[in-house]
Design a protein around this motif. Structure first.
Motif, PDB file in Angstrom:
ATOM      1  N   GLU A  34    -113.469 -52.861 -72.681  1.00 49.56           N
ATOM      2  CA  GLU A  34    -114.255 -51.626 -72.703  1.00 49.56           C
ATOM      3  C   GLU A  34    -113.410 -50.402 -73.028  1.00 49.56           C
ATOM      4  O   GLU A  34    -113.922 -49.440 -73.590  1.00 49.56           O
ATOM      5  CB  GLU A  34    -114.936 -51.412 -71.349  1.00 49.56           C
ATOM      6  CG  GLU A  34    -115.948 -52.482 -71.002  1.00 49.56           C
ATOM      7  CD  GLU A  34    -116.564 -52.276 -69.622  1.00 49.56           C
ATOM      8  OE1 GLU A  34    -116.376 -51.197 -69.019  1.00 49.56           O
ATOM      9  OE2 GLU A  34    -117.229 -53.198 -69.149  1.00 49.56           O
ATOM     10  N   TRP A  35    -112.121 -50.409 -72.650  1.00 49.28           N
ATOM     11  CA  TRP A  35    -111.333 -49.183 -72.789  1.00 49.28           C
ATOM     12  C   TRP A  35    -110.050 -49.322 -73.602  1.00 49.28           C
ATOM     13  O   TRP A  35    -109.437 -48.325 -73.944  1.00 49.28           O
ATOM     14  CB  TRP A  35    -111.009 -48.588 -71.419  1.00 49.28           C
ATOM     15  CG  TRP A  35    -110.276 -49.479 -70.468  1.00 49.28           C
ATOM     16  CD1 TRP A  35    -110.829 -50.284 -69.519  1.00 49.28           C
ATOM     17  CD2 TRP A  35    -108.864 -49.647 -70.353  1.00 49.28           C
ATOM     18  NE1 TRP A  35    -109.842 -50.942 -68.831  1.00 49.28           N
ATOM     19  CE2 TRP A  35    -108.624 -50.570 -69.316  1.00 49.28           C
ATOM     20  CE3 TRP A  35    -107.755 -49.099 -71.029  1.00 49.28           C
ATOM     21  CZ2 TRP A  35    -107.346 -50.967 -68.939  1.00 49.28           C
ATOM     22  CZ3 TRP A  35    -106.482 -49.499 -70.651  1.00 49.28           C
ATOM     23  CH2 TRP A  35    -106.288 -50.414 -69.618  1.00 49.28           C
ATOM     24  N   ASP A  36    -109.628 -50.532 -73.908  1.00 46.38           N
ATOM     25  CA  ASP A  36    -108.409 -50.738 -74.695  1.00 46.38           C
ATOM     26  C   ASP A  36    -108.801 -51.149 -76.102  1.00 46.38           C
ATOM     27  O   ASP A  36    -109.352 -52.233 -76.309  1.00 46.38           O
ATOM     28  CB  ASP A  36    -107.550 -51.829 -74.045  1.00 46.38           C
ATOM     29  CG  ASP A  36    -106.255 -52.094 -74.792  1.00 46.38           C
ATOM     30  OD1 ASP A  36    -106.069 -51.552 -75.903  1.00 46.38           O
ATOM     31  OD2 ASP A  36    -105.426 -52.845 -74.274  1.00 46.38           O
ATOM     32  N   PRO A  37    -108.556 -50.294 -77.099  1.00 48.39           N
ATOM     33  CA  PRO A  37    -109.009 -50.596 -78.458  1.00 48.39           C
ATOM     34  C   PRO A  37    -108.370 -51.835 -79.063  1.00 48.39           C
ATOM     35  O   PRO A  37    -108.906 -52.400 -80.014  1.00 48.39           O
ATOM     36  CB  PRO A  37    -108.647 -49.344 -79.257  1.00 48.39           C
ATOM     37  CG  PRO A  37    -107.610 -48.655 -78.460  1.00 48.39           C
ATOM     38  CD  PRO A  37    -107.842 -49.023 -77.024  1.00 48.39           C
ATOM     39  N   GLY A  38    -107.255 -52.313 -78.533  1.00 51.78           N
ATOM     40  CA  GLY A  38    -106.624 -53.515 -79.063  1.00 51.78           C
ATOM     41  C   GLY A  38    -107.160 -54.803 -78.479  1.00 51.78           C
ATOM     42  O   GLY A  38    -106.950 -55.884 -79.031  1.00 51.78           O
ATOM     43  N   THR A  39    -107.877 -54.723 -77.352  1.00 55.37           N
ATOM     44  CA  THR A  39    -108.346 -55.928 -76.668  1.00 55.37           C
ATOM     45  C   THR A  39    -109.671 -56.402 -77.239  1.00 55.37           C
ATOM     46  O   THR A  39    -110.631 -55.645 -77.310  1.00 55.37           O
ATOM     47  CB  THR A  39    -108.480 -55.684 -75.154  1.00 55.37           C
ATOM     48  OG1 THR A  39    -107.196 -55.367 -74.625  1.00 55.37           O
ATOM     49  CG2 THR A  39    -109.013 -56.906 -74.437  1.00 55.37           C
ATOM     50  N   VAL A  40    -109.708 -57.676 -77.611  1.00 49.86           N
ATOM     51  CA  VAL A  40    -110.919 -58.311 -78.127  1.00 49.86           C
ATOM     52  C   VAL A  40    -111.723 -58.907 -76.977  1.00 49.86           C
ATOM     53  O   VAL A  40    -112.934 -58.759 -76.900  1.00 49.86           O
ATOM     54  CB  VAL A  40    -110.553 -59.408 -79.152  1.00 49.86           C
ATOM     55  CG1 VAL A  40    -111.789 -60.146 -79.631  1.00 49.86           C
ATOM     56  CG2 VAL A  40    -109.778 -58.813 -80.312  1.00 49.86           C
ATOM     57  N   ARG A  41    -111.037 -59.623 -76.068  1.00 50.17           N
ATOM     58  CA  ARG A  41    -111.679 -60.189 -74.885  1.00 50.17           C
ATOM     59  C   ARG A  41    -110.621 -60.414 -73.809  1.00 50.17           C
ATOM     60  O   ARG A  41    -109.432 -60.494 -74.107  1.00 50.17           O
ATOM     61  CB  ARG A  41    -112.453 -61.456 -75.205  1.00 50.17           C
ATOM     62  CG  ARG A  41    -111.633 -62.636 -75.564  1.00 50.17           C
ATOM     63  CD  ARG A  41    -112.530 -63.837 -75.950  1.00 50.17           C
ATOM     64  NE  ARG A  41    -111.813 -64.707 -76.846  1.00 50.17           N
ATOM     65  CZ  ARG A  41    -111.738 -64.577 -78.158  1.00 50.17           C
ATOM     66  NH1 ARG A  41    -112.391 -63.609 -78.756  1.00 50.17           N
ATOM     67  NH2 ARG A  41    -111.036 -65.403 -78.887  1.00 50.17           N
ATOM     68  N   GLU A  43     -98.174 -46.412 -80.460  1.00 55.79           N
ATOM     69  CA  GLU A  43     -98.571 -45.038 -80.161  1.00 55.79           C
ATOM     70  C   GLU A  43    -100.047 -44.833 -80.504  1.00 55.79           C
ATOM     71  O   GLU A  43    -100.791 -44.202 -79.745  1.00 55.79           O
ATOM     72  CB  GLU A  43     -97.697 -44.039 -80.922  1.00 55.79           C
ATOM     73  CG  GLU A  43     -96.250 -43.999 -80.496  1.00 55.79           C
ATOM     74  CD  GLU A  43     -96.002 -43.285 -79.171  1.00 55.79           C
ATOM     75  OE1 GLU A  43     -96.936 -42.662 -78.613  1.00 55.79           O
ATOM     76  OE2 GLU A  43     -94.857 -43.360 -78.685  1.00 55.79           O
ATOM     77  N   ARG A  44    -100.474 -45.382 -81.632  1.00 53.71           N
ATOM     78  CA  ARG A  44    -101.883 -45.274 -82.046  1.00 53.71           C
ATOM     79  C   ARG A  44    -102.796 -45.953 -81.030  1.00 53.71           C
ATOM     80  O   ARG A  44    -103.843 -45.417 -80.655  1.00 53.71           O
ATOM     81  CB  ARG A  44    -102.078 -45.869 -83.440  1.00 53.71           C
ATOM     82  CG  ARG A  44    -103.482 -45.661 -83.996  1.00 53.71           C
ATOM     83  CD  ARG A  44    -103.685 -46.413 -85.301  1.00 53.71           C
ATOM     84  NE  ARG A  44    -103.661 -47.853 -85.133  1.00 53.71           N
ATOM     85  CZ  ARG A  44    -104.637 -48.588 -84.569  1.00 53.71           C
ATOM     86  NH1 ARG A  44    -105.714 -47.990 -84.099  1.00 53.71           N
ATOM     87  NH2 ARG A  44    -104.536 -49.894 -84.484  1.00 53.71           N
ATOM     88  N   LEU A  45    -102.392 -47.144 -80.564  1.00 52.86           N
ATOM     89  CA  LEU A  45    -103.196 -47.847 -79.557  1.00 52.86           C
ATOM     90  C   LEU A  45    -103.263 -47.046 -78.251  1.00 52.86           C
ATOM     91  O   LEU A  45    -104.311 -46.966 -77.616  1.00 52.86           O
ATOM     92  CB  LEU A  45    -102.638 -49.242 -79.300  1.00 52.86           C
ATOM     93  CG  LEU A  45    -102.848 -50.252 -80.423  1.00 52.86           C
ATOM     94  CD1 LEU A  45    -102.067 -51.531 -80.140  1.00 52.86           C
ATOM     95  CD2 LEU A  45    -104.330 -50.551 -80.620  1.00 52.86           C
ATOM     96  N   ALA A  46    -102.153 -46.452 -77.842  1.00 49.70           N
ATOM     97  CA  ALA A  46    -102.132 -45.640 -76.624  1.00 49.70           C
ATOM     98  C   ALA A  46    -103.032 -44.413 -76.786  1.00 49.70           C
ATOM     99  O   ALA A  46    -103.708 -43.997 -75.839  1.00 49.70           O
ATOM    100  CB  ALA A  46    -100.707 -45.229 -76.278  1.00 49.70           C
ATOM    101  N   ASP A  47    -103.066 -43.832 -77.987  1.00 52.77           N
ATOM    102  CA  ASP A  47    -103.988 -42.721 -78.253  1.00 52.77           C
ATOM    103  C   ASP A  47    -105.433 -43.174 -78.043  1.00 52.77           C
ATOM    104  O   ASP A  47    -106.254 -42.430 -77.501  1.00 52.77           O
ATOM    105  CB  ASP A  47    -103.821 -42.199 -79.683  1.00 52.77           C
ATOM    106  CG  ASP A  47    -102.525 -41.452 -79.906  1.00 52.77           C
ATOM    107  OD1 ASP A  47    -101.861 -41.058 -78.921  1.00 52.77           O
ATOM    108  OD2 ASP A  47    -102.162 -41.275 -81.097  1.00 52.77           O
ATOM    109  N   GLY A  48    -105.735 -44.398 -78.474  1.00 52.05           N
ATOM    110  CA  GLY A  48    -107.081 -44.936 -78.293  1.00 52.05           C
ATOM    111  C   GLY A  48    -107.437 -45.119 -76.826  1.00 52.05           C
ATOM    112  O   GLY A  48    -108.567 -44.831 -76.407  1.00 52.05           O
TER     113      GLY A  48
END
Length: 143
Positions: free
Chosen positions: A29-36, A126-131
């Motif tokens: 729900e909150w981590d843009p890199g996580t699929v499941r 860094e981009r993922l942390a921004d997400g």
């Protein structure tokens, strides 16, 4: 090692934020890199609880087994591992009059040959942390 840190405020009380974040199964729900992210054990969430996290990074899918290493008032630490990386998510929470300041620190320690490419991946992390900084307040605000 690559370390990224984000500090932001969410409009929820610290105990509610802690309860939500302690269940690593909520990361899609909150981590843009996580699929499941699926729980690997049963019972209440507690230190030692484990999840299988599937992430997409630079077009590739990878799996890490995460465990809740520390669960205490105001702090959560998750450690994820596979054959190429150990990832530590260290989350500190500070109560602010019904809101919560979140300090999210992700540390990635690469193993073997992957250590050679780690410096070149900093921008992507860094981009993922921004997400995370953008999405987590939105998700918590909607709860």
């Amino acid at each position: 090692m690559v370390t990224v840190v984000r500090r932001f405020t969410v409009s929820r009380p610290a105990d509610a934020v802690l309860g939500y974040l302690a269940d690593f199964g909520n990361t899609p729900e909150w981590d843009p890199g996580t699929v499941r992210c699926a729980r690997l054990d049963d019972g209440p969430v507690r230190p030692g609880s484990r999840w299988l996290n599937t992430s997409r990074f630079r077009g590739r899918t990878t799996e890490l087994t995460y465990r809740l290493d520390r669960l205490e008032p105001g702090r959560l630490v998750f450690v994820g591992e596979n054959r190429t990386v150990t990832a530590t998510d260290d989350i500190a929470l500070f109560a602010l009059d019904g809101r919560t300041e979140v300090v999210y620190e992700a540390r990635l320690r690469f193993k073997g040959a992957a250590r050679l490419v780690a410096p070149f991946m900093r921008a992507e992390f860094e981009r993922l942390a921004d997400g995370v900084e953008q999405r987590l307040p939105e998700v918590l605000g909607a709860r």
